[in-house]
Design an enzyme around this catalytic site. Structure first.
Site, PDB file in Angstrom:
ATOM      1  CG  ASP A 234      -1.838  -1.202   1.252  1.00 47.73           C
ATOM      2  OD1 ASP A 234      -2.437  -1.500   0.212  1.00 47.73           O
ATOM      3  OD2 ASP A 234      -1.941  -1.850   2.317  1.00 47.73           O
ATOM      4  CG  LEU A 235       2.163   5.133  -2.880  1.00 50.25           C
ATOM      5  CD1 LEU A 235       3.584   4.696  -3.187  1.00 50.25           C
ATOM      6  CD2 LEU A 235       1.550   5.852  -4.079  1.00 50.25           C
ATOM      7  CG  ASP A 236       3.885   7.239   0.153  1.00 49.27           C
ATOM      8  OD1 ASP A 236       5.040   6.812   0.300  1.00 49.27           O
ATOM      9  OD2 ASP A 236       3.557   8.018  -0.755  1.00 49.27           O
ATOM     10  CD  GLU A 237      -2.622   3.678   2.780  1.00 55.91           C
ATOM     11  OE1 GLU A 237      -3.030   2.596   3.256  1.00 55.91           O
ATOM     12  OE2 GLU A 237      -3.314   4.428   2.083  1.00 55.91           O
TER      13      GLU A 237
END
Length: 291
Positions: A234-237
């Protein structure tokens, strides 16, 4: 002033996590004492009084650790892990993490890590720098670290990642994205077999995309910051390791905001990398415990 952990010979770090229950600290301490070890520091945390999960980082001195390490691991497995349903890792402090740094064209985070590595501030061996551009090759050269230019040709990210995996497999313990301006694929994360740490400015998600500092100036932000986190699908999470902010003013122009942002980004990233290399960060689902 030096401490036992900065003089790492025969120093071990035991990291454990398990369901919280009575007797864990006593059992760990007793086992280390029975093996002839001396505890230097011990940090612990439980997520709840009842039904929580327990985490502990124990640093201890054990003469002849290099030879004894397999026996210590076996003792931890049979006398602690099996008994407490425990996950654990045992590392020797004199064996620094092997690190690969990914970068694009922006140099501040990359050069900060190289400089701190050269000064011995972070216990790591930088095995290589990988970039999708050749721009920073001459900046890296004086540090004597291999620089691999792996361009993305005709948008073929899969081919570039295949080359990355050729370079990385078996050669690194962790990867640092020092402002590497490419999205890491889920396949790469599954195949690489090493944790990946990323840094980004803390405007997200308010100012996604190009020109975040101009957008921040246009909105009159009063705080800017940075976040270092583990990379997940999950991008940037991914789980956050470290964050920081600095106060800015209406009088600061975009160039000043950018400079302030670079300062906080490299400070946050260097702390996150240092803590990971010192086995201070334990992942717990979507969060982290940092001792």
């Amino acid at each position: 002033m030096s401490t036992p952990e900065t003089q790492p010979y025969d120093i071990a770090r035991l990291i454990i996590s398990c369901p919280d229950q009575p007797g864990i600290v006593a059992a760990v301490s007793e086992l280390i004492a029975d093996m002839g070890g001396n505890i230097i520091s011990l940090d612990q945390y439980s997520t709840g009084v009842e039904g929580g999960r327990f985490f502990q980082r124990t640093v201890f001195h054990l003469p002849g650790l290099a030879a004894a390490k397999p026996d210590v691991e076996q003792a931890v497995q049979t006398k602690l892990a099996d008994r407490f349903s425990m996950d654990f890792s045992l590392t020797a402090a004199d064996q620094p993490k092997r690190v690969a740094i990914f970068a694009s064209k922006t140099d501040h985070c990359l050069l900060d890590l190289l400089w701190r590595h050269r000064r011995g501030e972070i216990p790591m061996d930088i095995a290589m720098v990988i970039s999708n551009h050749a721009d920073l090759a001459e900046d890296v050269r004086p540090f004597g670290i291999p620089y691999f230019h792996v361009p993305i040709v005709d948008g073929d990210k899969a081919a570039a990642e295949a080359r990355h995996l050729e370079l990385l497999r078996g050669n690194v313990d962790m990867i640092v994205l020092a402002r590497y301006m490419q999205i890491i694929s889920e396949n790469f994360l599954e195949e690489v077999g090493a944790p990946v740490i990323n840094i980004h400015h803390s405007f997200l998600p308010a100012f996604i995309g190009a020109g975040p500092y101009q957008k921040a100036k246009d909105r009159g932000v009063k705080l800017i910051g940075a976040t270092a986190h583990y990379v997940t699908r999950d991008l940037d999470e991914g789980p956050i390791i470290e964050q920081d902010v600095i106060r800015v003013s209406h009088s600061d122009d975009v160039a000043q905001l950018t400079r302030f942002g670079a300062d906080v980004e490299r400070a946050v990233l260097s702390r996150a990398v240092k803590w990971h290399c010192e086995d201070r960060v334990i992942r717990n689902g979507s969060t982290t415990i940092v001792f």
